[in-house]
Design an enzyme around this catalytic site. Structure first.
Site, PDB file in Angstrom:
ATOM      1  N   SER A 194      14.988   0.863   6.415  1.00  8.76           N
ATOM      2  CA  SER A 194      15.769  -0.228   5.840  1.00  8.76           C
ATOM      3  C   SER A 194      17.197   0.285   5.677  1.00  8.76           C
ATOM      4  O   SER A 194      17.409   1.476   5.415  1.00  8.76           O
ATOM      5  CB  SER A 194      15.225  -0.618   4.467  1.00  8.76           C
ATOM      6  OG  SER A 194      16.172  -1.425   3.782  1.00  8.76           O
ATOM      7  N   TYR A 206      12.736   1.580  -3.734  1.00  8.91           N
ATOM      8  CA  TYR A 206      12.480   1.122  -2.356  1.00  8.91           C
ATOM      9  C   TYR A 206      13.419   1.839  -1.380  1.00  8.91           C
ATOM     10  O   TYR A 206      12.984   2.405  -0.371  1.00  8.91           O
ATOM     11  CB  TYR A 206      12.662  -0.399  -2.290  1.00  8.91           C
ATOM     12  CG  TYR A 206      12.680  -0.963  -0.893  1.00  8.91           C
ATOM     13  CD1 TYR A 206      11.544  -0.939  -0.097  1.00  8.91           C
ATOM     14  CD2 TYR A 206      13.855  -1.519  -0.364  1.00  8.91           C
ATOM     15  CE1 TYR A 206      11.566  -1.459   1.194  1.00  8.91           C
ATOM     16  CE2 TYR A 206      13.883  -2.038   0.922  1.00  8.91           C
ATOM     17  CZ  TYR A 206      12.740  -2.011   1.694  1.00  8.91           C
ATOM     18  OH  TYR A 206      12.760  -2.508   2.969  1.00  8.91           O
TER      19      TYR A 206
HETATM   20  N1  LIG Z   1      12.745  -8.481   6.704  1.00 11.36           N
HETATM   21  C1  LIG Z   1      13.792  -7.772   6.297  1.00 11.36           C
HETATM   22  O1  LIG Z   1      14.873  -8.325   6.014  1.00 11.36           O
HETATM   23  C2  LIG Z   1      13.687  -6.262   6.173  1.00 11.36           C
HETATM   24  C3  LIG Z   1      14.853  -5.557   5.859  1.00 11.36           C
HETATM   25  C4  LIG Z   1      14.788  -4.183   5.751  1.00 11.36           C
HETATM   26  C5  LIG Z   1      13.589  -3.530   5.982  1.00 11.36           C
HETATM   27  N2  LIG Z   1      12.466  -4.234   6.278  1.00 11.36           N
HETATM   28  C6  LIG Z   1      11.230  -3.466   6.506  1.00 11.36           C
HETATM   29  O2  LIG Z   1      10.533  -3.984   7.623  1.00 11.36           O
HETATM   30  C7  LIG Z   1       9.128  -3.811   7.455  1.00 11.36           C
HETATM   31  C8  LIG Z   1       8.415  -5.139   7.687  1.00 11.36           C
HETATM   32  O3  LIG Z   1       8.920  -6.071   6.738  1.00 11.36           O
HETATM   33  P1  LIG Z   1       8.792  -7.651   6.959  1.00 11.36           P
HETATM   34  O4  LIG Z   1      10.035  -8.232   6.424  1.00 11.36           O
HETATM   35  O5  LIG Z   1       8.339  -7.967   8.330  1.00 11.36           O
HETATM   36  O6  LIG Z   1       7.627  -7.969   5.892  1.00 11.36           O
HETATM   37  P2  LIG Z   1       6.449  -9.054   5.904  1.00 11.36           P
HETATM   38  O7  LIG Z   1       6.788 -10.234   6.720  1.00 11.36           O
HETATM   39  O8  LIG Z   1       6.140  -9.264   4.449  1.00 11.36           O
HETATM   40  O9  LIG Z   1       5.247  -8.272   6.594  1.00 11.36           O
HETATM   41  C9  LIG Z   1       4.719  -7.152   5.957  1.00 11.36           C
HETATM   42  C10 LIG Z   1       3.440  -6.759   6.631  1.00 11.36           C
HETATM   43  O10 LIG Z   1       2.878  -5.645   5.929  1.00 11.36           O
HETATM   44  C11 LIG Z   1       1.588  -6.002   5.430  1.00 11.36           C
HETATM   45  N3  LIG Z   1       1.330  -5.362   4.154  1.00 11.36           N
HETATM   46  C12 LIG Z   1       2.062  -5.459   3.020  1.00 11.36           C
HETATM   47  N4  LIG Z   1       1.488  -4.720   2.045  1.00 11.36           N
HETATM   48  C13 LIG Z   1       0.379  -4.171   2.576  1.00 11.36           C
HETATM   49  C14 LIG Z   1      -0.617  -3.322   2.069  1.00 11.36           C
HETATM   50  N5  LIG Z   1      -0.624  -2.911   0.802  1.00 11.36           N
HETATM   51  N6  LIG Z   1      -1.610  -2.920   2.900  1.00 11.36           N
HETATM   52  C15 LIG Z   1      -1.661  -3.340   4.198  1.00 11.36           C
HETATM   53  N7  LIG Z   1      -0.733  -4.174   4.725  1.00 11.36           N
HETATM   54  C16 LIG Z   1       0.271  -4.580   3.919  1.00 11.36           C
HETATM   55  C17 LIG Z   1       1.634  -7.496   5.292  1.00 11.36           C
HETATM   56  O11 LIG Z   1       0.313  -7.985   5.202  1.00 11.36           O
HETATM   57  P3  LIG Z   1       0.012  -9.494   4.632  1.00 11.36           P
HETATM   58  O12 LIG Z   1       0.280 -10.404   5.806  1.00 11.36           O
HETATM   59  O13 LIG Z   1      -1.397  -9.429   4.222  1.00 11.36           O
HETATM   60  O14 LIG Z   1       0.969  -9.720   3.498  1.00 11.36           O
HETATM   61  C18 LIG Z   1       2.374  -7.861   6.577  1.00 11.36           C
HETATM   62  O15 LIG Z   1       1.548  -7.726   7.680  1.00 11.36           O
HETATM   63  C19 LIG Z   1       8.929  -3.231   6.065  1.00 11.36           C
HETATM   64  O16 LIG Z   1       8.760  -1.840   6.164  1.00 11.36           O
HETATM   65  C20 LIG Z   1      10.236  -3.558   5.356  1.00 11.36           C
HETATM   66  O17 LIG Z   1      10.516  -2.624   4.339  1.00 11.36           O
HETATM   67  C21 LIG Z   1      12.479  -5.591   6.392  1.00 11.36           C
END
Ligand SMILES: NC(=O)c1ccc[n+]([C@@H]2O[C@H](COP(=O)([O-])OP(=O)(O)OC[C@H]3O[C@@H](n4cnc5c(N)ncnc54)[C@H](OP(=O)(O)O)[C@@H]3O)[C@@H](O)[C@H]2O)c1
Length: 318
Positions: A194, A206
């Protein structure tokens, strides 16, 4: 005045050296973004077995988009998540979109980092030729609605779970899977970070877990080289990305959707760096802030995060 005659040539040299240093840096960065992706290097068979990728947090957002993009590039994909029903739906959707690929679901809650979890995962994947691991699972774990808060406002459980899913789970998973991946190399490990890894206020835990992931990726790259393992580490931090579970507004240049971001991640494979901001507009944001003095960045970070917190606190009309 003669005693100052050296100033003009000295300034000319200084200007020339500065221009040279800036040009080298710009070319180094430009080369990393212009170099063609090497993802196909990891799409190889072993003893007739096809290449598989494991994507954690594949049931939504960036993980789901990366799974689809990897399948489009010829990989079979293990989809990891915590919710079996949601994973089954995503598996069906991806299978329909990529009928010639194989998909497998792997259910494991990333908050549980007990040793047996990783032994069990390694056993369940032992029959596959795994060449790519994407540690994507992550995020801020909060049990109230308060996203932006100082460390002392977190519960013990929120701190432990945020550290578990962003840092402990990916580390233990790498430790469990690297031996087989190194034997079947070349292999690739992508760690999704991130841009909060620089240390943003009010989401400090985080950001720090992502900073850990960056450091461990860079150090592990050196481990691989010392051990002679053909395993490439790649740490890729997103800025804001939409089309994810917590953000569904239309994409813009600065806030791409998850499929656009996933394409950018795979485009950076083999870029010659272990850490790189994969999406170009996020990179422009990152590189333009890089030369600022720390005190100026601190003022900027505090202002930006306080504005985000205030915006979140506003009552929204749907
Ligand atoms: N989107 C952004 O703006 C952004 C920015 C910076 C960094 N990131 C990073 O990108 C990555 C993906 O984020 P995203 O935005 O795509 O998030 P997301 O849409 O919420 O997807 C998260 C995924 O992780 C799974 N997950 C969450 N907690 C879990 C747990 N305890 N055990 C197993 N699976 C779990 C979720 O499962 P469920 O479907 O069951 O919830 C989902 O498949 C993360 O590492 C995040 O920190 C994202």
């Amino acid at each position: 005045m003669a005693q100052f005659a050296w100033i003009s040539p000295a300034l000319t040299w200084l200007g020339g050296l500065t221009a040279f240093a800036v040009t080298v840096q710009v070319l180094d960065i430009a080369f990393a973004y212009l170099r063609p992706s090497q993802i196909n290097r990891y799409q190889h068979t072993k003893n007739g077995k096809p290449a598989w990728a494991l994507v954690t947090g594949a049931s939504d957002g960036i993980g789901k988009a990366l799974s689809s993009e990897l399948a489009a590039r010829g990989f079979n994909v293990v989809l990891h998540g915590r919710n079996p029903q949601k994973l089954e739906g995503v598996q069906k959707e991806l299978q329909a979109a990529h009928p010639t690929r194989q998909f497998r679901a792997l259910v494991a809650d990333a908050k549980n980092t007990a040793p047996d979890v990783f032994k069990d995962i390694a056993t369940r994947l032992a029959d596959l030729h795994l060449t790519v691991l994407v540690n994507n699972v992550g995020g801020l774990v909060i049990h109230d609605q308060n996203v932006y808060k100082p460390v002392e406002a977190y519960s013990h459980q929120e701190i432990a779970e945020t550290m578990a899913i962003n840092a402990v789970f990916p580390t233990m998973l790498m430790a469990a899977l690297i031996p087989a991946m190194a034997r079947g190399g070349p292999a690739l490990i992508i760690n999704i970070g991130s841009m909060a890894d620089q240390g943003l206020p009010l989401i400090s835990i985080y950001g720090a877990t992502k900073s850990y992931l960056k450091t461990v990726s860079e150090a592990m790259q050196l481990d691989m080289e010392i051990k002679g393992h053909d395993v490439q580490m790649l740490y890729v931090p997103p800025g804001a990305v939409t089309g994810v579970s917590h953000h569904s507004s239309p994409p813009t240049l600065l806030v791409p959707d998850s499929p656009t971001f996933a394409k950018a991640v795979l485009a950076r494979v083999g870029c010659g760096k272990t850490s790189i901001i994969p999406y170009w507009a996020h990179a422009l944001q990152g590189y333009s802030a890089a030369p600022l003095p720390v005190w100026m960045k601190d003022i900027f970070f505090k202002k930006v995060v306080q504005e985000m917190a205030a915006d979140r606190a506003k009552p929204h009309q749907d």
